[in-house]
Design a protein around this motif. Structure first.
Motif, PDB file in Angstrom:
ATOM      1  N   VAL A 167      -3.338  -6.060   5.218  1.00 41.12           N
ATOM      2  CA  VAL A 167      -2.284  -5.044   5.282  1.00 41.12           C
ATOM      3  C   VAL A 167      -1.772  -4.942   6.705  1.00 41.12           C
ATOM      4  O   VAL A 167      -2.547  -4.724   7.638  1.00 41.12           O
ATOM      5  N   MET A 168      -0.456  -5.095   6.868  1.00 43.92           N
ATOM      6  CA  MET A 168       0.156  -5.020   8.191  1.00 43.92           C
ATOM      7  C   MET A 168       1.091  -3.829   8.288  1.00 43.92           C
ATOM      8  O   MET A 168       1.760  -3.478   7.299  1.00 43.92           O
TER       9      MET A 168
ATOM     10  N   GLY B 184       4.537   2.728  12.011  1.00 44.63           N
ATOM     11  CA  GLY B 184       3.152   2.855  11.568  1.00 44.63           C
ATOM     12  C   GLY B 184       3.007   2.733  10.059  1.00 44.63           C
ATOM     13  O   GLY B 184       1.892   2.708   9.535  1.00 44.63           O
ATOM     14  N   TYR B 185       4.133   2.647   9.353  1.00 46.83           N
ATOM     15  CA  TYR B 185       4.085   2.478   7.906  1.00 46.83           C
ATOM     16  C   TYR B 185       3.683   1.039   7.562  1.00 46.83           C
ATOM     17  O   TYR B 185       3.919   0.111   8.329  1.00 46.83           O
ATOM     18  N   VAL B 186       3.094   0.870   6.373  1.00 46.16           N
ATOM     19  CA  VAL B 186       2.758  -0.471   5.901  1.00 46.16           C
ATOM     20  C   VAL B 186       4.050  -1.244   5.653  1.00 46.16           C
ATOM     21  O   VAL B 186       4.936  -0.782   4.932  1.00 46.16           O
ATOM     22  N   SER B 187       4.160  -2.413   6.275  1.00 44.58           N
ATOM     23  CA  SER B 187       5.386  -3.201   6.172  1.00 44.58           C
ATOM     24  C   SER B 187       5.189  -4.491   5.373  1.00 44.58           C
ATOM     25  O   SER B 187       6.166  -5.073   4.880  1.00 44.58           O
ATOM     26  N   GLU B 188       3.930  -4.929   5.222  1.00 41.29           N
ATOM     27  CA  GLU B 188       3.693  -6.219   4.578  1.00 41.29           C
ATOM     28  C   GLU B 188       2.248  -6.295   4.092  1.00 41.29           C
ATOM     29  O   GLU B 188       1.335  -5.759   4.720  1.00 41.29           O
ATOM     30  N   ILE B 189       2.068  -6.957   2.954  1.00 40.18           N
ATOM     31  CA  ILE B 189       0.717  -7.222   2.425  1.00 40.18           C
ATOM     32  C   ILE B 189       0.643  -8.702   2.078  1.00 40.18           C
ATOM     33  O   ILE B 189       1.508  -9.234   1.378  1.00 40.18           O
ATOM     34  N   VAL B 190      -0.406  -9.365   2.575  1.00 39.71           N
ATOM     35  CA  VAL B 190      -0.592 -10.788   2.314  1.00 39.71           C
ATOM     36  C   VAL B 190      -1.929 -10.982   1.592  1.00 39.71           C
ATOM     37  O   VAL B 190      -2.982 -10.609   2.117  1.00 39.71           O
ATOM     38  N   TRP B 191      -1.867 -11.574   0.394  1.00 42.60           N
ATOM     39  CA  TRP B 191      -3.070 -11.872  -0.371  1.00 42.60           C
ATOM     40  C   TRP B 191      -3.405 -13.353  -0.247  1.00 42.60           C
ATOM     41  O   TRP B 191      -2.546 -14.225  -0.460  1.00 42.60           O
TER      42      TRP B 191
ATOM     43  N   ASP C 213      13.925  -0.027   4.731  1.00 42.08           N
ATOM     44  CA  ASP C 213      14.971   0.991   4.769  1.00 42.08           C
ATOM     45  C   ASP C 213      14.503   2.309   4.157  1.00 42.08           C
ATOM     46  O   ASP C 213      15.083   3.361   4.395  1.00 42.08           O
ATOM     47  N   HIS C 214      13.438   2.256   3.353  1.00 41.34           N
ATOM     48  CA  HIS C 214      12.814   3.455   2.796  1.00 41.34           C
ATOM     49  C   HIS C 214      11.295   3.299   2.905  1.00 41.34           C
ATOM     50  O   HIS C 214      10.622   2.991   1.921  1.00 41.34           O
ATOM     51  N   PRO C 215      10.733   3.486   4.115  1.00 42.63           N
ATOM     52  CA  PRO C 215       9.293   3.303   4.301  1.00 42.63           C
ATOM     53  C   PRO C 215       8.487   4.226   3.378  1.00 42.63           C
ATOM     54  O   PRO C 215       8.861   5.379   3.152  1.00 42.63           O
ATOM     55  N   ILE C 216       7.387   3.699   2.848  1.00 44.52           N
ATOM     56  CA  ILE C 216       6.521   4.468   1.958  1.00 44.52           C
ATOM     57  C   ILE C 216       5.327   4.974   2.764  1.00 44.52           C
ATOM     58  O   ILE C 216       4.593   4.174   3.360  1.00 44.52           O
ATOM     59  N   PRO C 217       5.098   6.292   2.814  1.00 44.94           N
ATOM     60  CA  PRO C 217       4.050   6.857   3.672  1.00 44.94           C
ATOM     61  C   PRO C 217       2.640   6.354   3.374  1.00 44.94           C
ATOM     62  O   PRO C 217       1.858   6.111   4.283  1.00 44.94           O
ATOM     63  N   SER C 218       2.301   6.196   2.099  1.00 48.49           N
ATOM     64  CA  SER C 218       0.939   5.791   1.739  1.00 48.49           C
ATOM     65  C   SER C 218       0.982   4.546   0.857  1.00 48.49           C
ATOM     66  O   SER C 218       1.646   4.546  -0.185  1.00 48.49           O
TER      67      SER C 218
END
Length: 216
Positions: free
Chosen positions: A85-86, A92-99, A66-71
């Protein structure tokens, strides 16, 4: 003898209480817990292992849609962990990070650092729903929002509080230089009439001298 047994029983009960209560406070959290709106900062997802015999082998965090972060930059994590990083197909904003690739052993915790920004200026908090996966396949979903009553849920969603950014210093710092030229200008202007008056006085003295000589 009875007193000693009572003290021992109380001590044992206290230890048992601490051991039982400790996991209740070991939530997945954001550190620092708050930062300024509009800023770019590095936050850490602090992930504890609450089990007795299984390792955490995967951490999946969703970024606020709801508030995408540009970087968004996932910082390196020691111990064999790698970050996938997905990005959202629509924005085109980063929506998910899987470690994956590493392990968090029982009783330990690990920090997964992410640099994010600029953070939104029209929000007071951001949620980062997180799925923690253990080596036996068990998943723990840290996705529950705190209700209006304020009672913390069993698996609260990691939350970053956003505070109003400080301001006002620029206006005061730029006002001072602008007043300096105006204080020096009147001084230069008032000096001119003084010189003119002195010149007129000198001419008058010379005229008087001529008249006196002529009379003699």
């Amino acid at each position: 003898m009875k007193t000693r047994q009572l003290v021992t029983a109380v001590a044992a009960g206290a230890i048992g209480l601490v051991a039982f209560a400790a996991p209740a406070f070991a939530h997945v959290e954001i550190d620092p817990a708050e930062t300024a709106q509009g800023s770019t900062t590095t936050i850490a997802l602090v992930v504890p292992n609450e089990t007795d015999a299984t390792d955490t082998v995967k951490v999946d965090v969703k970024l606020p849609d709801d508030h995408p972060i540009p970087s968004v930059t996932a910082e390196p994590v020691d111990g064999g962990w790698t970050a996938q990083v997905m990005r959202s197909p629509g924005t085109g904003y980063v929506s998910e990070i899987v470690w994956t690739g590493g392990r968090i052993k029982p009783g330990e915790e690990l920090r997964f650092a992410v640099t994010v920004g600029p953070l939104p200026t029209d929000a007071t908090e951001l949620h980062f729903p997180t799925i923690q996966t253990y080596s036996d396949g068990t998943e723990v979903a840290w996705i529950e929002e705190t209700p209006a009553s304020g009672v913390e849920p069993e698996h609260p969603v990691p939350t970053l509080k956003l505070t109003a950014a400080p301001g006002g210093s620029t206006t005061s710092s730029t006002a001072s230089p602008s007043t300096s030229p105006s204080t020096s200008t009147p001084t230069a202007t008032s000096a001119a009439p003084v010189a003119t008056t002195a010149k007129k006085d000198s001419n008058n003295v010379a005229v008087i001298a001529v008249i006196v000589v002529a009379l003699l």
